[in-house]
Design a protein around this motif. Structure first.
Motif: not given
Length: 131
Positions: A3-9, A105-108
């Motif tokens: 969830t934190e990675q999605v919020e950063r995006w 995998a890199d959050g893109l």
């Protein structure tokens, strides 16, 4: 994805939209991304497609305020509500929508599908929105 990675995006997306920055928007996507702004039309393809779309669509926008709700995350997929108030050619408008996102995998984002509704005027989200 967490969830934190999605919020950063989403924070990057907010920044890109509120500053009308097509370079920043394109950088959030993979080189071969699919950006589906309308379900019955061909997607914008790759970073170049995202850049071209954003350059065109944000050119007449100002006073943009982007908000998002709590993301629902499952593996590399996420769904999230969003709410935007802005001026388009000086006219006040509200857009309420939802993203379906597929991350690499890199959050893109390698695939974005969005569904949204338009209303004239600057409207606030209803109680409980984004929960």
């Amino acid at each position: 994805m967490t969830t934190e990675q999605v919020e950063r995006w989403l924070e990057g997306y907010r920044d890109a939209w509120e500053t009308r920055n097509p370079d920043a928007a394109a950088a959030l996507f993979t080189q071969d991304a699919l950006y589906r702004e309308q379900p019955y039309e061909e997607p914008y393809r790759g970073r170049d497609g995202v850049h071209a779309y954003w350059s065109r669509v944000t050119a007449t926008q100002s006073d943009i305020r982007f908000r998002y709700g709590r993301a629902v995350v499952s593996g590399s997929h996420a769904a999230v509500e969003w709410w935007v108030t802005l001026r388009n050619d000086g006219a006040e408008a509200t857009l309420a929508g939802e993203f379906f996102l597929v991350f690499d995998a890199d959050g893109l984002v390698r695939e974005l599908r969005e569904y949204w509704h338009f209303s004239p005027g600057l409207l606030e989200p209803p109680a409980g929105w984004g929960q």
